[in-house]
Structures are given as structure tokens and as C-alpha cells.
Write a protein that holds these residues in place. Structure first.
Motif, mmCIF file in Angstrom:
data_model
loop_
_atom_site.group_PDB
_atom_site.id
_atom_site.type_symbol
_atom_site.label_atom_id
_atom_site.label_comp_id
_atom_site.label_asym_id
_atom_site.label_seq_id
_atom_site.Cartn_x
_atom_site.Cartn_y
_atom_site.Cartn_z
ATOM 1 N N LEU A 1 27.665 5.798 28.666
ATOM 2 C CA LEU A 1 28.015 6.356 26.923
ATOM 3 C C LEU A 1 26.672 7.180 26.666
ATOM 4 O O LEU A 1 26.973 8.062 26.097
ATOM 5 C CB LEU A 1 28.070 5.088 26.293
ATOM 6 N N GLY A 2 25.729 6.717 26.971
ATOM 7 C CA GLY A 2 24.406 7.450 26.739
ATOM 8 C C GLY A 2 24.464 8.786 27.418
ATOM 9 O O GLY A 2 24.135 9.783 26.862
ATOM 10 N N ARG A 3 24.796 9.024 28.447
ATOM 11 C CA ARG A 3 24.938 10.082 29.377
ATOM 12 C C ARG A 3 26.011 11.109 28.824
ATOM 13 O O ARG A 3 25.938 12.403 28.807
ATOM 14 C CB ARG A 3 25.277 9.972 30.606
ATOM 15 N N GLY B 1 24.476 18.993 28.729
ATOM 16 C CA GLY B 1 25.537 18.921 29.754
ATOM 17 C C GLY B 1 25.603 17.605 30.636
ATOM 18 O O GLY B 1 24.819 16.665 30.233
ATOM 19 N N LEU B 2 26.606 17.713 31.308
ATOM 20 C CA LEU B 2 26.643 16.392 32.003
ATOM 21 C C LEU B 2 25.717 16.337 33.213
ATOM 22 O O LEU B 2 25.304 17.137 33.518
ATOM 23 C CB LEU B 2 28.004 16.402 32.832
ATOM 24 N N PRO B 3 25.624 15.051 33.589
ATOM 25 C CA PRO B 3 24.581 14.846 34.725
ATOM 26 C C PRO B 3 24.970 15.445 35.958
ATOM 27 O O PRO B 3 26.215 15.781 36.125
ATOM 28 C CB PRO B 3 24.831 13.330 34.860
ATOM 29 N N GLN B 4 24.229 15.704 36.835
ATOM 30 C CA GLN B 4 24.633 16.414 38.046
ATOM 31 C C GLN B 4 24.372 15.962 39.507
ATOM 32 O O GLN B 4 23.578 14.691 39.318
ATOM 33 C CB GLN B 4 24.031 17.850 38.180
ATOM 34 N N VAL C 1 27.967 10.687 40.043
ATOM 35 C CA VAL C 1 28.806 9.802 40.787
ATOM 36 C C VAL C 1 28.511 8.455 40.475
ATOM 37 O O VAL C 1 29.402 7.702 40.241
ATOM 38 C CB VAL C 1 28.722 9.740 42.148
ATOM 39 N N VAL C 2 27.039 8.085 40.162
ATOM 40 C CA VAL C 2 26.795 6.769 39.679
ATOM 41 C C VAL C 2 27.303 6.647 38.239
ATOM 42 O O VAL C 2 27.716 5.490 37.847
ATOM 43 C CB VAL C 2 25.252 6.714 39.672
ATOM 44 N N SER C 3 27.356 7.479 37.426
ATOM 45 C CA SER C 3 27.834 7.332 36.030
ATOM 46 C C SER C 3 29.399 7.015 36.138
ATOM 47 O O SER C 3 29.888 6.048 35.260
ATOM 48 C CB SER C 3 27.724 8.774 35.315
ATOM 49 N N GLY C 4 30.410 7.790 36.996
ATOM 50 C CA GLY C 4 31.567 7.688 37.331
ATOM 51 C C GLY C 4 31.665 5.841 37.729
ATOM 52 O O GLY C 4 32.924 5.286 37.317
ATOM 53 N N ILE C 5 30.979 5.715 38.648
ATOM 54 C CA ILE C 5 31.230 4.198 39.084
ATOM 55 C C ILE C 5 30.883 3.139 37.963
ATOM 56 O O ILE C 5 31.502 2.274 37.789
ATOM 57 C CB ILE C 5 30.247 4.003 40.322
#
Length: 146
Positions: free
Chosen positions: A100-102, A110-113, A118-122
Motif C-alpha cells: 500500500l505504501g509503495r 513511479g512503481l518499484p522496480q 516482485v516482492v511487493s506483488g508477493i
């Protein structure tokens, strides 16, 4: 009676899956905290952080060790059979707080890279799965509905 039995069996499967997922989340959070504890500079670099001075390291340890260990402990408590559903809900919210913070930051920068994306998606998948597997009843309630 068959509907009642099917409902009970379904609830038992959901509880078992939620418990296992909470245990896996606790293990992952603990390992992430251990990695940060043992090699803070490498973990910070992988996350795009540059640690400067005592305050920088202190803040890093607070978030990447302290908060992760607290989340792991909460997830372990929630994984115990027969516990109150609210503990699993709180663990899920703790896990979901990071993506949520990301997401909020994505509007500004912008989105993390790379690995962090990947970690955020998990984290998002695990948190949503925990909420989806909760016992029937109101979210963040102390007890499931009968």
C-alpha cells in the motif's frame, strides 16, 4: 445435514490453509529480518536505500528488523489453531501495509522496480489471500459468525 457438513469441512480446509499461509508468512518475515540484521548494507542496497549515520541505520533496523519480527510474531500467534480471527486479519494488514505504501509512492515517483516490484506483488498476494481465507464473519471481528 449434508450442507452443514460441507460447510464445516470447507471451514476446516480454509482454516488449515490460512494457518499454513500465516506460518509461511512468519517464516519469510523472520528470514527477511535476519538478512537485514546480518547484512544491513546489502539489504539496503537491494531496496534502493543508502544508509547514512547512526539515525539511518537505526531507522533501517526499526523497519527492516523490528517491524518484520513483530509481523512474524503476530503471524505465528495467528497461525495457532483455534485463535481469534482478528490476529490473522492484523497480520494480513501488516503485510498489506508495505505494498500500500509503495502504491501511494507510485503516484509521486513511479512503481518499484526489479526485485522490489516482485516482492511487493508477493506481499499483496499473501495479504489478500489471508483476508480471503478468513473465517466467515465481519473483517477485523473477534469471532467468526456461527
Amino acid at each position: 445435514m449434508a450442507v452443514s457438513f460441507a460447510h464445516i469441512a470447507n471451514a476446516a480446509v480454509r482454516a488449515r490453509l490460512r494457518s499454513r499461509l500465516l506460518s509461511v508468512a512468519a517464516t519469510a518475515q523472520s528470514l527477511a529480518a535476519l538478512a537485514a540484521l546480518l547484512n544491513p548494507d546489502r539489504v539496503a542496497d537491494a531496496m534502493g536505500l543508502f544508509l547514512v549515520g547512526v539515525n539511518g541505520y537505526s531507522q533501517f533496523y526499526a523497519l527492516y528488523v523490528g517491524v518484520r519480527l513483530a509481523t512474524a510474531g503476530l503471524a505465528l500467534l495467528a497461525a495457532r489453531e483455534g485463535d481469534q480471527p482478528i490476529l490473522g486479519d492484523l497480520a494480513a494488514l501488516s503485510i498489506l501495509a508495505q505494498p500500500l505504501g509503495r502504491f501511494v509512492a507510485a503516484f509521486a515517483i513511479g512503481l518499484p522496480q526489479g526485485l522490489l516490484f516482485v516482492v511487493s506483488g508477493i506481499e499483496l498476494a499473501v495479504g489478500l489471500a489471508l483476508i480471503g481465507l478468513r473465517p466467515r464473519g465481519r473483517f477485523l471481528s473477534i469471532r467468526p459468525s456461527p
